[in-house]
Design a protein around this motif. Structure first.
Motif, PDB file in Angstrom:
ATOM      1  N   GLU A   1      -0.423   3.580  -9.061  1.00 25.99           N
ATOM      2  CA  GLU A   1      -1.006   2.279  -9.430  1.00 25.99           C
ATOM      3  C   GLU A   1      -0.263   1.616 -10.589  1.00 25.99           C
ATOM      4  O   GLU A   1      -0.375   0.411 -10.785  1.00 25.99           O
ATOM      5  CB  GLU A   1      -2.481   2.461  -9.828  1.00 25.99           C
TER       6      GLU A   1
ATOM      7  N   GLU B   1       1.157   4.090  -2.908  1.00 21.80           N
ATOM      8  CA  GLU B   1       0.914   5.489  -2.563  1.00 21.80           C
ATOM      9  C   GLU B   1       2.066   6.373  -3.058  1.00 21.80           C
ATOM     10  O   GLU B   1       1.844   7.468  -3.558  1.00 21.80           O
ATOM     11  CB  GLU B   1       0.755   5.632  -1.050  1.00 21.80           C
ATOM     12  N   GLU B   2       3.287   5.871  -2.947  1.00 17.00           N
ATOM     13  CA  GLU B   2       4.468   6.644  -3.354  1.00 17.00           C
ATOM     14  C   GLU B   2       4.653   6.683  -4.867  1.00 17.00           C
ATOM     15  O   GLU B   2       4.994   7.721  -5.435  1.00 17.00           O
ATOM     16  CB  GLU B   2       5.730   6.054  -2.696  1.00 17.00           C
TER      17      GLU B   2
ATOM     18  N   ALA C   1       0.840  -1.204   0.000  1.00 20.57           N
ATOM     19  CA  ALA C   1       0.000   0.000   0.000  1.00 20.57           C
ATOM     20  C   ALA C   1       0.875   1.255   0.000  1.00 20.57           C
ATOM     21  O   ALA C   1       0.600   2.223  -0.732  1.00 20.57           O
ATOM     22  CB  ALA C   1      -0.930  -0.011   1.208  1.00 20.57           C
TER      23      ALA C   1
END
Length: 196
Positions: free
Chosen positions: A55, A51-52, A47
């Protein structure tokens, strides 16, 4: 317990040395394997990576697309630093759990590719460096792992130099030659570690 940090550049032969040591009775704590585990689907690690990096670093099945992420981070030191900031604490915590579960007389081998880069040598009773010439590493990465020469050179350049690794070594295994030359060196090292 004897805590050993095992390191070497990409393509130097750490996996083969770890395999031999495990066959002799060593407890292996493999940072690369753990690094894959901590970013499996459903984990906080994955996750945080999404986030970094977005997708786009996910494969259609929801797993981490490691080649795609590798292409991003190994060409940009800041992005590599961001990835390491996510993954390294998770790997450290899991490694500590595995070490704690080993017996008091165990020889625990921490297979840590970035030991030198992250200044981790002081954490171990002994540091073992698997050494191979850069040309040998490059050949193995292209011939055995199917990397392009540019990709292999990029991965190698993102790691410590051979000289930096050797500077932290207590013991050095020369893995420039054929596989048959490796086993006697590893067995001798194992006997020294077991008797330490």
């Amino acid at each position: 317990m004897v805590k050993v940090g095992l390191t070497g550049g990409i393509g130097a032969g750490k996996s083969e040395v770890s395999r031999l040591l495990a066959s002799y009775g060593a407890v292996i704590v493999d940072a690369d394997k753990i690094a894959r585990e901590v970013v499996e689907p459903g984990t906080p690690g994955l996750a945080a990576v999404v986030e970094e990096f977005g997708e786009d670093v996910l494969a259609p099945d929801g797993t981490l697309d490691r080649p795609k992420l590798g292409a991003i981070v190994f060409s940009d030191p800041e992005k590599l630093k961001a990835l390491n900031a996510i993954v390294h604490p998770l790997v450290g915590a899991r490694s500590a759990e595995l070490e704690a579960s080993a017996g008091p007389h165990a020889v625990v081998i921490h297979d840590v590719p970035l030991l030198t880069e992250n200044g981790l040598a002081p954490l171990y009773d002994k540091v073992v460096v698997i050494d191979a010439a850069p040309q040998t590493q490059l050949d193995r990465l292209v011939r055995l792992r199917g990397m392009s020469e540019d990709e292999a050179k990029s991965r190698m350049a993102a790691q410590a130099t051979r000289e930096q690794r050797l500077a932290v070594a207590d013991l050095v295994i020369d893995n420039d030659g054929p596989l048959e030359a490796l086993e006697p060196q590893v067995r001798e090292m194992w006997e020294r570690l077991r008797d330490a």
